[in-house]
Write an enzyme that holds these catalytic residues in place. Structure first.
Site, PDB file in Angstrom:
ATOM      1  N   ASP A 519     -12.570   1.291   7.964  1.00 21.56           N
ATOM      2  CA  ASP A 519     -12.779   1.124   6.521  1.00 21.56           C
ATOM      3  C   ASP A 519     -14.069   0.335   6.298  1.00 21.56           C
ATOM      4  O   ASP A 519     -14.681  -0.168   7.238  1.00 21.56           O
ATOM      5  CB  ASP A 519     -11.575   0.381   5.939  1.00 21.56           C
ATOM      6  CG  ASP A 519     -11.485   0.477   4.425  1.00 21.56           C
ATOM      7  OD1 ASP A 519     -12.295   1.183   3.816  1.00 21.56           O
ATOM      8  OD2 ASP A 519     -10.574  -0.162   3.858  1.00 21.56           O
ATOM      9  N   ASP A 595     -10.347   3.809  -3.025  1.00 19.45           N
ATOM     10  CA  ASP A 595      -9.560   2.872  -3.834  1.00 19.45           C
ATOM     11  C   ASP A 595      -9.325   3.418  -5.232  1.00 19.45           C
ATOM     12  O   ASP A 595      -9.987   3.019  -6.201  1.00 19.45           O
ATOM     13  CB  ASP A 595     -10.262   1.520  -3.886  1.00 19.45           C
ATOM     14  CG  ASP A 595     -10.347   0.891  -2.505  1.00 19.45           C
ATOM     15  OD1 ASP A 595      -9.498   1.204  -1.663  1.00 19.45           O
ATOM     16  OD2 ASP A 595     -11.272   0.098  -2.264  1.00 19.45           O
TER      17      ASP A 595
END
Length: 925
Positions: A519, A595
């Site tokens: 990530d 997100d």
């Protein structure tokens, strides 16, 4: 100073709950984009110097002159196999070498034979097969033809631009004196950001000056454009020229990103489709620096949009003649590098994706567990929490294959470590999960905590493994650990070192059943310009970060992939999830849409986002089920689980501040629907697994927009809420609150049949139908003429289903026929690459269902067998029995045939043929 840094970090974290456009550049704020976009069309100074042209068996090499600045470039046009051409343009005598993208291509492209057609002082025409290319001397232009049809043009609008490296005349007043005018014949770049650029409080030093490259490409006969992900926008690309900013490719950490926007987010794949009813053409712009892309389609006029809406509602196809004069115009603008462009001449969408896959590669078949349901949140508290989650899934009879750990599992955010209190026995925890048939995934981000005594930081400092700042010192930024530095993955020694960290002796307490999540690898830098690394940072080879930015995440996941291969000594296929990606990332990792938020709009946009990524060569895409930010209500949660069940990567994930929302925590009526959605996913996993095998063969995506399956139907051009899983399932998930029905477009014409997978109700491909839904309903339909293998026994995880029997769903077409395939291997190793697999074909014709091997030389000792055969759409009288013949033997086994009365529509069921998957057999009704 430390307090200031902490406040800066907190302000960034606060910002992440709402997009602050002031943190990100517009084209007008980007010096090179501004220069390229403001070019006046049809005034190109570039001409081809035909006397210099050399024609080889595979390529044309010719000088390209900028007559305004008297600069020479080398142009090479090469023919490649599979209807593909490559155009490369570089400076002939650069002051400094220019970066060439080396990481997107899987290998050197295979050249094809060129044939000279004609040559004179104004034009050169060459040919490869049915494709021809015409090079026009002045103004410079290249036209592409396929089967005599004019399909694409380069520089038709005169927007080609190549800013050569030059000395900084702004720092040398004498260079502008009249007496030096003859010696300095270059056209001066007056843009104030050409040599140094400021954005907010950040300064980009630009020591090598302006170096932009740009090119306009016009597609003839095309009505719509697709591709160039990643953007939170529609599948069919909207016009940007004269309306909005261009689509931007600059991998950025944009939390709770804005929808319906061309702004950059986490990934960049510069592959563009131009599609019309008669053909599809693709362009792959192989440049990893910041890139902006303007799109303008003649089909996007107000009248044409209205016509498209009318056609969609009525199911009416427009006359293809309306599209013959349509065009899609594109304008690619990159900050640096060279021009390296691939023209993929199709002629249909599946051809384009195959041609692209030949260049950049495909995804290896994932391990079977990776296709199951994944449970994650930021963060599970400790080992007891992890095992409690696993146990509660079992107690609620909900399948689960993977549990994920976010950054809090580490020792104070130092990667390759474990929190000594909360995760004191990680190996035992993993072994306990493995005993339940489950895997663990942990996060490893690229930022390295700058802490004395931390082995990775000490190694990187001692061995010069970090990216440098513009002054040559180790670059320091801020991310989750606080003060951080970043490994220089451009350095092959660093790549090798990083890969070695995944070995079982380097990563303490890791096992071969623990997999990885990379990530924040754009890279994310909380206190950097646009929340990323400054462009004037220096990488191995003295390359600036601006030149390689979009491949940083690709390089990290490649190193991770290599590390996992070495960890298991090549015995297990890696599983990696990445947020940042570029062309070629599909060879190493899956991705997700980042997100998102617990809002209906984010659920809805997840479908076109994943479709755009899928047709750009990256088949494994999903979205955080339930939304990362905020708390979904029960209805949104149910609909998101249902939609997620029919996307390739199926993971629930949520922010640290959200309420716990594991499926078993909901009231019984909600929990049951969540369980049903997950179970439905597991029923169809043999289909998903087969599609990944076929992707590895052909490059075809696992999920597909309707235009890819029905390219000649203009009515599907803008449909993005309905899509295909392979070529057999039509999916139209509910993405609106309070929905009691869904409008589903059934393509293919009146001869095409579609069957509701729950009721087997039959629909014909005659346009849009309003399909009623209740809270339990996922609108999914099996195409007539297909056979889908399923497994219908419910287990806690996929490991336990390996030898479970199959049920074949035979959906008959209007001729009473059907075909399908099934792929079987050991679900985890690379032994399939040595021929240890089964690839089976099923055919139903003249009332006979036949199974045979497709790859006769491949063998795998599968213990699974056929439990039942369900035939839907059978129009004749139900037979009293069926006869089974195995391996061509004369012995015939009689099987009972029953009529399934539980469905709304007539269905034949052949129970327990009990034939093994390794056998050749036929069933005659």
């Amino acid at each position: 100073m430390e307090l200031l840094k902490i406040l800066t970090l907190l302000s960034v974290i606060t910002y992440t709950f709402c997009v602050d456009h002031g943190n990100f550049k517009t084209c007008a704020q980007s010096s090179f984009c501004r220069r390229c976009r403001e070019m006046e069309p049809n005034k190109s100074p570039y001409v081809l110097n035909f006397p210099s042209a050399q024609i080889t068996p595979n390529s044309v090499h010719v000088e390209l002159w900028n007559n305004e600045e008297q600069v020479v470039f080398n142009l090479t046009l090469s023919a490649l196999v599979d209807n593909t051409f490559r155009l490369q343009v570089e400076e002939a005598s650069p002051l400094r070498d220019r970066f060439r993208s080396l990481y997107a291509l899987k290998s050197d492209p295979v050249l094809a034979q060129l044939e000279m057609v004609s040559r004179n002082e104004d034009e050169i025409t060459i040919k490869n097969g049915d494709n021809a290319v015409k090079l026009i001397r002045s103004p410079f232009r290249i036209d592409f033809f396929s089967d005599t049809e004019f399909v694409a043009s380069v520089n038709a609008r005169g927007l080609f631009k190549f800013e050569h490296y030059r000395k900084n005349d702004q720092s040398d007043p004498a260079a502008n004196d009249a007496e030096n005018a003859d010696a300095n014949s270059e056209k001066k770049i007056t843009d104030p950001g050409a040599w140094e650029e400021n954005f907010k409080s950040f300064r980009d030093s630009k020591p090598f000056g302006p170096s932009a490259v740009a090119m306009d490409i016009t597609f003839h006969g095309a009505s719509h454009a697709y591709g160039i992900p990643e953007h939170a926008d529609s599948l069919a690309l909207k016009d940007t020229k004269d309306k909005t900013d261009p689509f931007r490719h600059y991998n950025l950490d944009v939390f709770e990103y804005e929808l319906d926007s061309p702004m950059a987010i986490y990934g960049a794949i510069p592959l563009l489709y131009a599609h019309g009813p008669k053909r599809t053409t693709g362009v792959f712009w192989n440049n990893p620096s910041e890139t902006w892309i303007d799109i303008k389609s003649s089909s996007n006029s107000e009248n044409n949009v209205m016509n498209s809406i009318v056609n969609f509602v009525s199911g009416r196809s427009s006359d293809g003649e309306e599209n013959k004069d349509k065009t899609v115009e594109s304008h690619f603008m990159s900050e640096s590098g060279v021009i390296d462009v691939f023209f993929l001449l199709g002629p249909n969408p599946k051809d384009v994706i195959r041609e692209y896959a030949r260049l950049t590669g495909v995804s290896p078949i994932p391990q079977y567990f990776a296709l199951g349901y994944h449970q994650s949140r930021w963060n599970y508290n400790d080992e007891d929490d992890v095992m409690s989650v696993s146990d509660n899934f079992d107690n609620s009879d909900i399948p689960l294959d993977v549990i994920w750990l976010d950054i809090e599992y580490t020792d104070h955010k130092k990667y390759f470590t474990w929190d000594p209190i909360r995760f004191a026995h990680p190996r035992i925890m993993q072994q306990n999960l493995t005993s339940q048939g489950r895997k663990l995934v942990v996060i490893i981000d690229p930022h390295i905590k700058r802490e004395s005594g931390y082995f990775l930081h000490e190694d990187a400092l001692a061995n010069d493994y970090y990216v440098k700042n513009a002054e040559g010192a180790v670059y320091e930024g801020w991310c989750w650990p606080g003060s951080s530095s970043y490994l220089d993955f451009l350095n092959p020694v660093v790549m090798s070192y990083y890969s070695s960290l995944y070995s079982l002796d380097k990563f303490p307490e890791a096992t071969n059943d623990m997999y990885l999540w990379n990530d924040m690898n754009e890279p994310s830098v909380f206190n950097g310009p646009e929340i990323t690394m400054p462009k004037d940072c220096i990488h191995y080879g003295n390359w600036e970060h601006r030149e390689i930015h979009n491949t940083y995440g690709l390089l990290q996941v490649k190193a991770t992939y290599d590390g996992l291969i070495a960890r298991s000594k090549g015995t297990k296929r890696p599983f990696i999830l990445t947020r940042s990606f570029f062309a070629g990332s599909q060879r190493y990792a899956a991705m997700w849409t980042g997100d998102n938020s617990a809002e209906w709009s984010h659920l809805k946009i997840s479908i076109p986002m994943c479709l755009s990524v899928s047709i750009a060569g990256m088949p494994s895409c999903g979205a955080d089920v339930g939304g990362f930010f905020k708390n979904p209500d029960n209805e949104l949660m149910i609909r998101w689980y249902q939609a997620g069940a029919f996307l390739p990567f199926y993971r629930a994930h949520s922010h640290i501040d959200t309420k716990r929302r594991e499926p078993y925590l909901f009231p019984p009526e909600v929990r049951n629907l969540l369980r049903d959605a997950i179970r439905k996913r597991y029923v169809y996993l043999p289909l998903w697994y087969t599609l990944y095998h076929e992707h590895e063969i052909s490059g075809l995506p696992v999920i597909r927009p309707l235009f890819m399956e029905y390219p000649s139907d203009p009515a599907v051009s803008t449909i993005e809420s309905t899509y295909m899983v392979g070529s057999s399932l039509l999916c139209s998930p509910v993405t609106s609150a309070g929905a009691s029905s869904v409008d589903v477009y059934f393509p293919g014409g009146s001869d095409e049949l579609w069957y509701d997978i729950d009721t087997y109700k039959q629909y014909k491909g005659e346009g849009t139908v309003t399909v009623p839904v209740d809270m339990a309903k996922i609108p999914v339909f099996q195409k007539g003429g297909t056979i889908i293998p399923t497994k219908q026994r419910y287990r806690r995880s996929l490991t336990l289903t390996h030898d479970d029997p199959y049920t074949l769903i035979v959906a008959l077409d209007s001729k009473g026929e059907a075909n399908g395939t099934l792929y079987i291997d050991d679900n985890e190793s690379f032994e399939y690459q040595k021929g240890k697999y089964l690839y089976l074909s099923f055919t139903f014709k003249n009332n006979v269902l036949t199974a045979r091997r497709i790859d006769q030389d491949a063998t795998y000792p599968a213990n699974s067998w056929i439990e039942r055969v369900i035939v839907i759409g059978y129009s004749k009288s139900a037979p009293a029995a069926a006869s089974l013949k195995i391996d061509g033997k004369k012995d015939i086994i009689k099987l009972p045939v029953t009529l399934d009365e539980t469905r709304q529509h007539k269905t034949l069921v052949v129970k327990k043929p009990a034939v093994k998957m390794t056998q050749t057999w036929s069933i005659t009704l």
